[in-house]
Design an enzyme around this catalytic site. Structure first.
Site, short mmCIF file in Angstrom:
data_model
loop_
_atom_site.label_atom_id
_atom_site.label_comp_id
_atom_site.label_asym_id
_atom_site.label_seq_id
_atom_site.Cartn_x
_atom_site.Cartn_y
_atom_site.Cartn_z
N CYS A 17 0.81 -1.04 0.00
CA CYS A 17 -0.03 -0.06 0.11
C CYS A 17 0.72 1.11 0.05
O CYS A 17 0.81 2.20 -0.93
CB CYS A 17 -0.86 0.16 1.15
SG CYS A 17 -2.18 -1.16 1.13
N1 LIG Z 1 -2.41 -6.03 2.25
C1 LIG Z 1 -3.04 -4.75 3.11
O1 LIG Z 1 -2.60 -4.77 4.38
C2 LIG Z 1 -3.90 -3.75 2.43
C3 LIG Z 1 -4.41 -2.88 3.29
C4 LIG Z 1 -5.30 -2.07 2.73
C5 LIG Z 1 -5.63 -2.03 1.47
N2 LIG Z 1 -5.22 -3.03 0.57
C6 LIG Z 1 -5.52 -3.17 -0.82
O2 LIG Z 1 -6.38 -4.09 -1.17
C7 LIG Z 1 -6.24 -4.64 -2.55
C8 LIG Z 1 -5.89 -6.19 -2.26
O3 LIG Z 1 -4.77 -6.26 -1.59
P1 LIG Z 1 -4.10 -7.69 -0.81
O4 LIG Z 1 -3.01 -7.32 0.02
O5 LIG Z 1 -5.31 -8.43 -0.28
O6 LIG Z 1 -3.57 -8.61 -2.15
P2 LIG Z 1 -3.19 -9.95 -2.34
O7 LIG Z 1 -2.27 -9.81 -3.34
O8 LIG Z 1 -2.93 -10.63 -0.84
O9 LIG Z 1 -4.64 -10.76 -2.52
C9 LIG Z 1 -5.18 -10.43 -3.81
C10 LIG Z 1 -5.69 -11.80 -4.35
O10 LIG Z 1 -6.69 -11.45 -5.49
C11 LIG Z 1 -6.72 -12.65 -6.28
N3 LIG Z 1 -7.10 -12.15 -7.62
C12 LIG Z 1 -6.43 -11.37 -8.49
N4 LIG Z 1 -7.15 -11.24 -9.55
C13 LIG Z 1 -8.41 -11.65 -9.37
C14 LIG Z 1 -9.62 -11.59 -10.30
N5 LIG Z 1 -9.70 -11.32 -11.37
N6 LIG Z 1 -10.56 -12.63 -9.72
C15 LIG Z 1 -10.42 -13.42 -8.59
N7 LIG Z 1 -9.23 -13.32 -7.63
C16 LIG Z 1 -8.40 -12.62 -8.18
C17 LIG Z 1 -5.25 -13.18 -6.23
O11 LIG Z 1 -5.21 -14.70 -6.65
C18 LIG Z 1 -5.03 -12.86 -4.92
O12 LIG Z 1 -5.21 -14.05 -3.96
C19 LIG Z 1 -5.11 -3.84 -3.12
O13 LIG Z 1 -5.70 -2.74 -3.77
C20 LIG Z 1 -4.39 -3.12 -1.92
O14 LIG Z 1 -3.83 -1.94 -2.20
C21 LIG Z 1 -4.21 -3.92 0.94
#
Ligand SMILES: NC(=O)c1ccc[n+]([C@@H]2O[C@H](COP(=O)([O-])OP(=O)(O)OC[C@H]3O[C@@H](n4cnc5c(N)ncnc54)[C@H](O)[C@@H]3O)[C@@H](O)[C@H]2O)c1
Length: 434
Positions: free
Chosen positions: A269
């Site tokens: 992030c």
């Molecule tokens: N990690 C954090 O702490 C955090 C905190 C706040 C916001 N975010 C935001 O949340 C969002 C997700 O982050 P994350 O850390 O959970 O990512 P991540 O990579 O841990 O998980 C994302 C998941 O989405 C899946 N995916 C991708 N494309 C897909 C699709 N078309 N259909 C179904 N599944 C799909 C992937 O296989 C993966 O398992 C990002 O925008 C990030 O910036 C993350």
């Protein structure tokens, strides 16, 4: 309010089962909502279906407690999403190599959802992104693929995720949830949905505003970290310890909030999201000067840390060429197994480029995953014992994991560059704060 579709098997579907999607799905199920989680990654789905959890913050027992009551199921079949009243999208939002936003995952999720969208469904995006993504980009793909109209046939909303990685207490229920809708009707549906699982919902006037809220929270952090990183580089040559300064300054009960310096910023992030705004601002012929400056400072920190090590070696009349260096911590934050965008890899690249031999120790990352790229992908953490530590001339502490014996490090390794203020200064080692 847009009427909900009838006969839905699930109240909520979560698309993307990662750091954000898993706690969200589990949180809704714990609140008593019939929930389904979908991911394209069949390995991830199989793991969850078999009762394992990839996240230390969501233990398998929490997942089992809701799956056993039939409140949570996992699927790799996108057609199952058609059975739900609401779909929440939690897919990654990385940057391209020139720091431009990459919303390809959001668009591909939209292409999956569009064909199964039914009248009355709600789609809520949670991925961090620039203002306008939900209203323009996601809406377009959903309408094209479904033949339905957002705001009339289906509801569309944005609600930023506030996951705090590594914080086992940050459960969904206690975290106020900001929500913006495409129309007042969409907002009403989204507020009702999140109200089932969250004690405080904070409605805002639009999806764009809700997107800007998330960016503002992360930009605030990005800039304040850059500020203390710069102060560290100013105070250190003056013989002033930045950590002591911050500890004393934070006793002020108003008007000061502590941020801590480090070897750079990491994670999915903070180093990425600010550039989503930079990119969007260009469309309005505007510059994001604070963000650019903070980015220069934060991205420069690995070079600063590496230069402190080179200076320390120089004092010992040692060239860096061929020196064995141990990197302590490749996770971007203490006590979590997440090394995405970790500044440790940049430091390793710099030192490796100067001819040093690099190994690492991280109790949370036993093996480096392919995303770190060559030559680090596939490398294993060293086994921590005095004999192994004694092989190194220098160490760089990049992540302040708890439970690591930093005193032992200072006994065995002659030179330590400490970017985290955790190594005792009364050991045998020469400790350089960086
Ligand atoms: N990690 C954090 O702490 C955090 C905190 C706040 C916001 N975010 C935001 O949340 C969002 C997700 O982050 P994350 O850390 O959970 O990512 P991540 O990579 O841990 O998980 C994302 C998941 O989405 C899946 N995916 C991708 N494309 C897909 C699709 N078309 N259909 C179904 N599944 C799909 C992937 O296989 C993966 O398992 C990002 O925008 C990030 O910036 C993350």
């Amino acid at each position: 309010m847009i009427p909900k579709p009838s006969n839905s098997r699930y109240e909520v579907a979560v698309v993307g089962l990662g750091y954000v999607g898993i706690p969200l799905a589990v949180g809704f199920a714990e609140a008593g909502c019939r929930t389904i989680g979908f991911d394209l990654d069949t390995e991830r789905v199989r793991e969850l279906q078999s009762g394992k959890s990839p996240l230390i913050t969501v233990p398998p027992e929490r997942i089992a407690a809701v799956t056993s009551r039939g409140l949570l199921t996992f699927t790799g079949d996108k057609n199952d999403l058609a059975q739900s009243e609401a779909i929440i999208i939690c897919v990654p939002t990385p940057l391209r190599s020139h720091l431009d936003p990459d919303i390809a995952f959001i668009l591909s999720a939209g292409r999956e959802i569009g064909p199964i969208l039914r009248k009355g469904m709600l789609v809520s995006l949670e991925s961090s992104t620039y203002p306008g993504t939900t209203r323009e980009d996601l809406r377009k793909v959903l309408e094209e693929k479904s033949g339905l109209k957002a705001g009339l046939d289906f509801a569309l909303a944005f609600s930023p995720e506030r996951e705090d990685p590594g914080n086992k207490k940050s459960i969904l229920k206690e975290m106020p949830k900001v929500v913006g809708g495409l129309t007042p009707d969409c907002l009403e549906r989204a507020v009702e949905l999140y109200g089932k699982a969250v004690s405080k919902v904070v409605p805002v006037s639009s999806c764009d505003t809700a997107e800007a809220v998330k960016l503002t929270e992360n930009i605030f952090r990005f800039i304040n970290i850059a500020l203390v990183n710069e102060l560290k580089r100013i105070y250190t040559p003056m013989g002033i310890d930045i950590w002591e300064v911050i500890d004393a300054a934070k006793t002020k009960p108003f008007g000061f909030m502590p941020f801590y310096p480090g070897p750079g910023v990491g994670g999915h992030c903070i180093p990425l999201d600010p550039y989503y705004l930079t990119w969007k601002a260009r469309e309005f012929n505007l510059d994001t000067r604070f963000i650019q400056l903070a980015g220069q400072i934060n991205r420069g920190m690995p070079f600063y840390v590496a230069s402190q090590l080179v200076s320390g070696l120089n004092e010992l009349a040692l060239p860096i060429q061929g020196i064995r260096i141990l990197i302590v911590g490749v996770a971007y934050k203490p006590d979590i197994p997440d090394d995405r965008e970790s500044p440790s890899y940049e430091i390793m690249n710099i030192l490796h480029g100067k001819g040093a031999e690099i190994d690492y120790y991280d109790p949370f990352i036993p093996v480096i995953e392919p995303h770190a790229g060559p030559p680090w992908s596939g490398r294993h953490s060293i086994v921590w014992n005095p004999q192994t530590l004694a092989r190194y001339t220098a160490a760089v502490v990049c992540t302040p994991h708890h439970g690591v014996d930093y005193a032992a490090l200072a006994e065995q390794i002659p030179l330590i560059v400490d970017a985290c203020n955790v190594v005792p200064k009364n050991g045998k080692a020469r400790v350089i704060a960086a």
